[in-house]
Design an enzyme around this catalytic site. Structure first.
Site, short mmCIF file in Angstrom:
data_model
loop_
_atom_site.label_atom_id
_atom_site.label_comp_id
_atom_site.label_asym_id
_atom_site.label_seq_id
_atom_site.Cartn_x
_atom_site.Cartn_y
_atom_site.Cartn_z
N LYS A 164 -9.08 26.10 8.77
CA LYS A 164 -9.70 25.89 10.07
C LYS A 164 -8.76 26.39 11.15
CE LYS A 164 -9.51 22.04 12.29
NZ LYS A 164 -8.33 21.60 13.04
N ASP A 193 -11.43 21.88 4.54
CA ASP A 193 -11.36 20.81 5.53
C ASP A 193 -10.54 19.73 4.87
OD1 ASP A 193 -11.87 18.36 6.92
OD2 ASP A 193 -13.44 19.43 7.99
N HIS A 194 -9.29 19.56 5.31
CA HIS A 194 -8.41 18.70 4.52
C HIS A 194 -8.87 17.23 4.50
CE1 HIS A 194 -6.43 17.77 8.38
NE2 HIS A 194 -5.86 16.75 7.78
N GLU A 232 -5.36 9.44 17.15
CA GLU A 232 -4.01 9.92 16.91
C GLU A 232 -3.11 9.43 18.03
OE1 GLU A 232 -3.72 13.93 14.86
OE2 GLU A 232 -5.28 14.25 16.34
N HIS A 256 -13.76 17.71 10.85
CA HIS A 256 -13.38 16.49 10.14
C HIS A 256 -14.39 15.35 10.33
CE1 HIS A 256 -9.80 18.74 9.60
NE2 HIS A 256 -9.18 18.38 10.70
C1 BG6 Z 1 -5.86 19.01 12.14
C2 BG6 Z 1 -5.87 19.17 13.63
O1 BG6 Z 1 -6.95 19.67 11.56
O2 BG6 Z 1 -5.92 17.63 11.81
C3 BG6 Z 1 -4.73 18.40 14.27
O3 BG6 Z 1 -5.77 20.54 13.98
C4 BG6 Z 1 -4.74 16.97 13.81
O4 BG6 Z 1 -4.81 18.48 15.70
C5 BG6 Z 1 -4.82 16.88 12.29
O5 BG6 Z 1 -3.56 16.34 14.28
C6 BG6 Z 1 -5.02 15.45 11.83
O6 BG6 Z 1 -4.89 15.39 10.44
P1 BG6 Z 1 -4.43 14.07 9.72
O7 BG6 Z 1 -4.53 14.38 8.26
O8 BG6 Z 1 -3.02 13.80 10.16
O9 BG6 Z 1 -5.35 13.00 10.16
#
Ligand code: BG6
Length: 506
Positions: A164, A193-194, A232, A256
């Site tokens: 992404k 999409d992790h 966050e 996400h």
């Molecule tokens: C990413 C975003 O895809 O996901 C970031 O670009 C964000 O801005 C991050 O901080 C959050 O991922 P996770 O796994 O830490 O919740």
């Protein structure tokens, strides 16, 4: 179509992973540590090789030394076993190259052939686009022209993982899809999409469909509304230049949060095969009532953090961050109210929100059930109906909790909310695997289930586009919120208008 049960025990065929953008943050923080974790879990095949490609001059040795540092810092197996590391690093190679230069791909092809002879990683290639998105199309086209995209019949497989952001609106997502599909077949394309690789996100399906008691109440008869929050605590952390072009809706909601929402709202797939699961997810997007540009003010809220208190000290506002224009109208907070117009969810709002510089880092899905139909205990000091809430904590402290009312011991009839909770770490005593481990492994095994299909991507952008247009047209009216708070007041008003309130995680 891969069998997901077998994916749990299968080791992929020997293969090479080519990382474009090997000098970047993603490679250092996520990809190399994830591959090392897989190695330590015995999930990588013999002869497994990684080719890091980037413009920065580097040797195999310096790439290996840097990989060692990142693995020692970011992996689950930080105390490096010397013999294991020796085996792993023997498979790491670096290729200095320019993405737009055909010679770089000739060199890549030669290196892949050499690794085939020397390490037995023949024919099977996984390309990982970890560069800034502006480089994607060039790399894809060059791979095609170099004959590296589609192997001859029986000569192994080629797959490509696309990071992404996948486009920045519907039009650019369509163009990217078309470019990719001009070179690769859809089954070779893995749009990552992790969030879909996170254990607790995957557990949403198990929770819903492996248990008999939740599904019958998972609908508009019993559910009042659903909240999905990805909060966050950090700000933009040196990514100001990227974030300026993105903003919270593009960075988090389009991908996400919409993915998580699909898993919460989808119908039971007929089986766990790739097609069935992906079909059900697209059906959710199809059922979401589009928010028009004119409706955006009523159904959405955005905000930008101002200076405030976080991490135990004072922090600057977004406009003071490095790489950010002092007059920027980029949102660092987004909230949307979505209706899913189908039989299961008619009339049940899904409230989604995500923001940076909120009081804590926490991702939660909460299902708020309807109140009991008759207030039997009215007059005993319990005039507010108790609402049961089921909360799936995706991160951190992964857990599932159900809130319900109990009688306070004593002669009266006082009712107090209590929580019944299942905590992952208490039960399983182990750090869950990183999302990237699962997803890299699935790709090597040829399982696209946890990756986004072309139509999912486009449909999701289609829903975002009018909101983005409306926000652009009213850029001057961007609300602010102090860093360290739960977002702008307008976000509270969005729910208050419906007689509801956000559940802010503790
Ligand atoms: C990413 C975003 O895809 O996901 C970031 O670009 C964000 O801005 C991050 O901080 C959050 O991922 P996770 O796994 O830490 O919740």
């Amino acid at each position: 179509m891969a069998d997901r049960r077998q994916a749990e025990i299968r080791v992929p065929e020997p293969c090479s992973v080519v990382i474009f953008g090997a000098s970047g943050d993603l490679t250092r923080r996520k990809l190399l540590p994830a591959l090392w974790n897989l190695h330590m879990e015995g999930r990588l095949p013999d002869g497994f090789s990684v080719i890091g490609m980037a413009r920065t001059p580097k040797t195999d040795e310096s790439f290996r030394a840097e990989a060692r540092e990142s693995v020692a810092k970011y992996s689950r197996f930080r105390d490096l076993d010397a013999e294991e590391w020796r085996q792993f690093e023997a498979g790491l190679f670096y290729l200095e190259g320019k993405y737009a230069t055909p010679e770089s791909y000739t060199q890549l092809s030669a290196l892949l052939d050499r690794l085939c002879d020397e390490r037995g990683s023949c024919g099977n290639r996984l390309y990982y686009l970890a560069t800034p998105p502006s480089g994607y199309v060039e790399i894809v086209q060059q791979l095609g022209q170099a004959g590296l995209a589609r192997p001859e019949e029986g000569a192994g497989w080629s797959r490509i993982i696309v990071e992404k952001p996948f486009g920045r609106d519907l039009e650019s997502a369509r163009v990217l899809n078309a470019e990719l599909k001009g070179v690769f077949a859809e089954r070779q394309i893995y749009r990552i999409d992790h969030y879909l690789g996170k254990e607790t996100v995957q557990n949403l399906l198990v929770f819903r469909f492996a248990n008999g008691i939740f599904e019958p109440i998972w609908n508009q008869h019993y559910v009042d509304h659903v909240q999905i929050s990805v909060a966050e605590a950090l700000g933009v952390e040196g990514r100001g230049a990227y974030y300026e072009e993105a903003g919270a809706l593009r960075d988090m909601v389009q991908n996400h949060l919409m993915q998580v929402m699909c898993l919460v709202a989808m119908e039971a797939p007929v089986s766990l095969d790739t097609r069935s699961v992906r079909n059900e997810k697209v059906k959710v997007l199809d059922a979401i009532r589009p928010i028009t540009e004119a409706e955006a003010a009523e159904w959405t809220v955005r905000g930008q953090y101002a200076a405030g208190e976080a991490d135990g000290g004072s922090v600057p506002g977004y406009l003071e961050e490095k790489g950010v224009s002092p007059t920027s109208a980029t949102e660092t907070y987004a909230a949307v109210k979505l209706m899913v117009d189908n039989w299961r969810w008619a009339g049940v709002p899904f409230y989604l929100r995500s923001g940076k510089r909120l009081p804590s880092r926490v991702t939660e899905v909460s299902i708020h059930f309807r109140a009991a139909p008759h207030l039997l205990f009215r007059g005993f000091g319990n005039d507010e109906p108790e609402r049961n809430v089921l909360t799936v904590r995706v991160q951190p402290n992964e857990s599932i909790a159900l809130r319900f009312g109990v009688k306070v011991p004593g002669a009266g009839m006082d009712i107090q909310p209590m929580t019944m909770k299942f905590d992952y770490s208490e039960e399983f005593h182990a750090e869950p695997p990183e999302a990237y481990e699962r997803l890299l492994l699935d790709c090597m095994l040829g399982d696209t289930t946890l990756f986004s299909r072309d139509d999912w991507m486009e449909r999701s952008w289609e829903l975002m586009d009018p909101i983005l247009r409306a926000w652009k047209a009213t850029a001057g009216a961007l609300p602010q919120y102090p860093a360290g708070t739960w977002g702008p007041e307008e976000a509270d008003a969005l729910l208050a208008r419906d007689g509801r309130a956000w559940t802010n995680p503790e």
